[in-house]
Structures are given as structure tokens and as C-alpha cells.
Design a protein around this motif. Sequence first.
Motif, mmCIF file in Angstrom:
data_model
loop_
_atom_site.group_PDB
_atom_site.id
_atom_site.type_symbol
_atom_site.label_atom_id
_atom_site.label_comp_id
_atom_site.label_asym_id
_atom_site.label_seq_id
_atom_site.Cartn_x
_atom_site.Cartn_y
_atom_site.Cartn_z
ATOM 1 N N ALA A 44 0.850 -1.191 0.000
ATOM 2 C CA ALA A 44 0.000 0.000 0.000
ATOM 3 C C ALA A 44 0.880 1.233 0.000
ATOM 4 O O ALA A 44 1.793 1.340 0.823
ATOM 5 C CB ALA A 44 -0.924 0.000 1.212
ATOM 6 N N GLU A 45 0.589 2.159 -0.912
ATOM 7 C CA GLU A 45 1.366 3.387 -1.019
ATOM 8 C C GLU A 45 0.752 4.497 -0.162
ATOM 9 O O GLU A 45 -0.467 4.543 0.025
ATOM 10 C CB GLU A 45 1.402 3.873 -2.485
ATOM 11 N N SER A 46 1.612 5.382 0.321
ATOM 12 C CA SER A 46 1.160 6.555 1.060
ATOM 13 C C SER A 46 2.175 7.667 0.877
ATOM 14 O O SER A 46 3.299 7.422 0.427
ATOM 15 C CB SER A 46 0.976 6.230 2.545
ATOM 16 N N GLY A 47 1.775 8.872 1.235
ATOM 17 C CA GLY A 47 2.693 9.998 1.215
ATOM 18 C C GLY A 47 2.507 10.976 0.077
ATOM 19 O O GLY A 47 3.212 11.988 0.013
ATOM 20 N N GLY A 48 1.589 10.687 -0.818
ATOM 21 C CA GLY A 48 1.362 11.606 -1.924
ATOM 22 C C GLY A 48 0.728 12.902 -1.461
ATOM 23 O O GLY A 48 0.296 13.038 -0.319
ATOM 24 N N GLY A 49 0.690 13.870 -2.356
ATOM 25 C CA GLY A 49 0.086 15.157 -2.028
ATOM 26 C C GLY A 49 0.403 16.195 -3.068
ATOM 27 O O GLY A 49 0.893 15.877 -4.162
ATOM 28 N N LEU A 50 0.149 17.450 -2.694
ATOM 29 C CA LEU A 50 0.384 18.585 -3.587
ATOM 30 C C LEU A 50 1.632 19.337 -3.129
ATOM 31 O O LEU A 50 1.737 19.729 -1.959
ATOM 32 C CB LEU A 50 -0.825 19.522 -3.568
ATOM 33 N N VAL A 51 2.588 19.493 -4.027
ATOM 34 C CA VAL A 51 3.803 20.259 -3.732
ATOM 35 C C VAL A 51 4.051 21.242 -4.871
ATOM 36 O O VAL A 51 3.478 21.115 -5.948
ATOM 37 C CB VAL A 51 5.026 19.339 -3.555
ATOM 38 N N HIS A 52 4.941 22.191 -4.615
ATOM 39 C CA HIS A 52 5.337 23.134 -5.652
ATOM 40 C C HIS A 52 6.595 22.648 -6.359
ATOM 41 O O HIS A 52 7.375 21.854 -5.799
ATOM 42 C CB HIS A 52 5.579 24.512 -5.044
ATOM 43 N N SER A 53 6.789 23.124 -7.549
ATOM 44 C CA SER A 53 7.968 22.750 -8.327
ATOM 45 C C SER A 53 9.233 23.065 -7.529
ATOM 46 O O SER A 53 9.356 24.127 -6.929
ATOM 47 C CB SER A 53 7.966 23.523 -9.644
ATOM 48 N N GLY A 54 10.153 22.099 -7.520
ATOM 49 C CA GLY A 54 11.396 22.255 -6.789
ATOM 50 C C GLY A 54 11.385 21.680 -5.386
ATOM 51 O O GLY A 54 12.445 21.517 -4.769
ATOM 52 N N ASN A 60 13.560 17.937 -5.851
ATOM 53 C CA ASN A 60 13.528 18.787 -7.038
ATOM 54 C C ASN A 60 12.438 18.350 -8.013
ATOM 55 O O ASN A 60 12.687 18.156 -9.211
ATOM 56 C CB ASN A 60 14.900 18.791 -7.721
ATOM 57 N N LEU A 61 11.252 18.236 -7.488
ATOM 58 C CA LEU A 61 10.142 17.753 -8.309
ATOM 59 C C LEU A 61 9.747 18.783 -9.360
ATOM 60 O O LEU A 61 9.759 19.985 -9.106
ATOM 61 C CB LEU A 61 8.944 17.405 -7.436
ATOM 62 N N ARG A 62 9.381 18.284 -10.514
ATOM 63 C CA ARG A 62 8.971 19.127 -11.625
ATOM 64 C C ARG A 62 7.510 18.858 -11.947
ATOM 65 O O ARG A 62 6.959 17.826 -11.561
ATOM 66 C CB ARG A 62 9.841 18.819 -12.842
ATOM 67 N N VAL A 67 2.362 18.212 -8.745
ATOM 68 C CA VAL A 67 3.406 19.235 -8.640
ATOM 69 C C VAL A 67 2.931 20.459 -9.406
ATOM 70 O O VAL A 67 2.729 20.399 -10.623
ATOM 71 C CB VAL A 67 4.744 18.733 -9.204
ATOM 72 N N SER A 68 2.759 21.542 -8.677
ATOM 73 C CA SER A 68 2.307 22.778 -9.322
ATOM 74 C C SER A 68 3.517 23.623 -9.700
ATOM 75 O O SER A 68 4.505 23.690 -8.970
ATOM 76 C CB SER A 68 1.399 23.561 -8.384
#
Length: 127
Positions: free
Chosen positions: A5-15, A85-87, A125-126
Amino acid sequence: QLQVAESGGGLVHSGESLRLSCDGSGSRADLYAIGWFRQAPGKEREGLACISSNDRIIKYSDSVKGRFTIVRDVAKNAVSLEMSNLRSEATAVYYCGAALDKVIEWQGLDARQYVFWGQGTQVTVSS
């Protein structure tokens, strides 16, 4: 049999960074190779990283090498994916899967080799 089972996702900003967890139950996750994948709308499931049962083989796709790290925690029966460093193109549903160890050396990032899958966790990723 193993369930993941996966967890930890969400909304983050670029970088920014995010840490996902793949939690095993029903069996020992360290008996299997574990892989992380993502699937964006209208696209095929993409292999990102995989780790062998004994942690000796770790592979990353070229698209995430140097920014993502896969780590196994035997005590927690879990495998994490640390993403930095998410894009914006990283926006997708992220899945972990379990496979027999024999596939990892040559086919570790091929989703067709994985037999147990979680439901996925959304990462957005926004820009």
C-alpha cells in the motif's frame, strides 16, 4: 501473499521534495524486489526505481537518477521513495509493486514483471 500500500502523496510546488512509502503486509517485503512506478493520465506506467530483496541491486530510470532515492526499511516492512527537485511533469499516480528477484537485473523497471500492486497515491506538482 504480500500486499503493498502506497502513502505519502500530495500537492507540492515545483522544486520541492516528497517522500512516498510502500508498506507491506501479509508477508515479508524483503523477500521480493520492490519497484516504484508512476502513471500520468493517458500515458503508460513508467518505471522509476527498483531495489532487490537484499538491497544489492538498485536501479533508477534516467528521468529520475540523481533526484530520487529508493530505500528499504526491513524493520518497517516498507520501501520508501524520496523525491527531490520535483517538476510539474512528475504529476501522476505513483504505484509500488513487488516482483521476484530474478527479474530485477534486466527487467526491474518493466511494470509487466511485477505481480503485486498497491492502489497508488496521487502526486501533484504545481509550477
